[in-house]
Design a protein around this motif. Sequence first.
Motif, short mmCIF file in Angstrom:
data_model
loop_
_atom_site.label_atom_id
_atom_site.label_comp_id
_atom_site.label_asym_id
_atom_site.label_seq_id
_atom_site.Cartn_x
_atom_site.Cartn_y
_atom_site.Cartn_z
N UNK A 261 -1.74 0.72 8.47
CA UNK A 261 -0.31 0.49 8.69
C UNK A 261 0.02 -0.97 8.97
N UNK A 262 -0.98 -1.78 9.29
CA UNK A 262 -0.77 -3.21 9.49
C UNK A 262 -1.17 -4.03 8.26
N UNK A 263 -1.41 -3.36 7.14
CA UNK A 263 -1.83 -4.04 5.93
C UNK A 263 -0.74 -4.97 5.40
N UNK A 264 -1.14 -6.16 4.97
CA UNK A 264 -0.21 -7.07 4.31
C UNK A 264 -0.33 -6.99 2.79
N UNK A 265 -1.19 -6.09 2.30
CA UNK A 265 -1.40 -5.93 0.87
C UNK A 265 -0.67 -4.71 0.34
N UNK A 266 -0.76 -3.61 1.06
CA UNK A 266 -0.08 -2.37 0.67
C UNK A 266 0.97 -2.03 1.73
#
Length: 271
Positions: free
Chosen positions: A220-225
């Motif tokens: 949920x902290x992904x900067x990609x997805x």
Amino acid sequence: MPTRPIPGQPVRSFLTTDERRLSYLDFGPAEGRPLLGLHGHLGEAADFAELARALGPDGWRVIALDQRGHGDSDRAEQYDRDGYLDDLRLLLTCLGLDHRPLPVLGHSLGAINGYHLAAARPDAVSALINIDGPACLPVVEPAPLSFLLDLPYSTPTREELLAACGPLAPLLENGLRPHHDGWRLGSHPADTVDSDTRLLGDHWRQWLGSHCPALLLHGTASTVLPTAQARDMTTRRPGTTLVELDADHWVHLQRPKESAVAIRRFLDTCS
């Protein structure tokens, strides 16, 4: 960034294609049910060591490829989808695994290559495990990983190379390898940027192009997805289960136990 797990006792093997060597790790057991593992950019087959240990008691045999230009596999002329998929087909053929479908697990780049394989060869893939691999990546210039071009590929000593990696050192440290003139990174910065650039764009057709069960494991902290896209990917593709974990893009390395539990549960439903 998370530190890559220390590998257990996998068997490293090589195969040759177009005068290039491809390396892969077979975590066994030999009689286990095969599961293909595909790492992401800046990764390698050893990224799946902890997961392989977790799945081994359930009878799964994780076979993880050092994708072209990564780990102990040779560099390639280019890094488009056709090239990556050709490598996967060759690996499955050489291992005698091309006559029956098997689950494919991938992170990021590996996840996208995995669902492209499922769309092109639905007979080869029985289930998809997508670890934070988007169906669409914004086309930007320069590519997101272009900052890697500031890193040296090799230095005379390991210590110099780690120092040059700066804040990336915890992620890249276990991938460093002896080189003819010292030590090198696990992948060449220029190759990685080439691969990253060719990955940008719309992959929705391929994500929706197969019908096998799928697990989307999302940080949920992904900067990609983005989370909104992860939920849209789940809604639009029948038979897809979404598991969200409090993690960044490197979900399986940052939350290894929770990831293994989710993957084990999913595989149990597909067996």
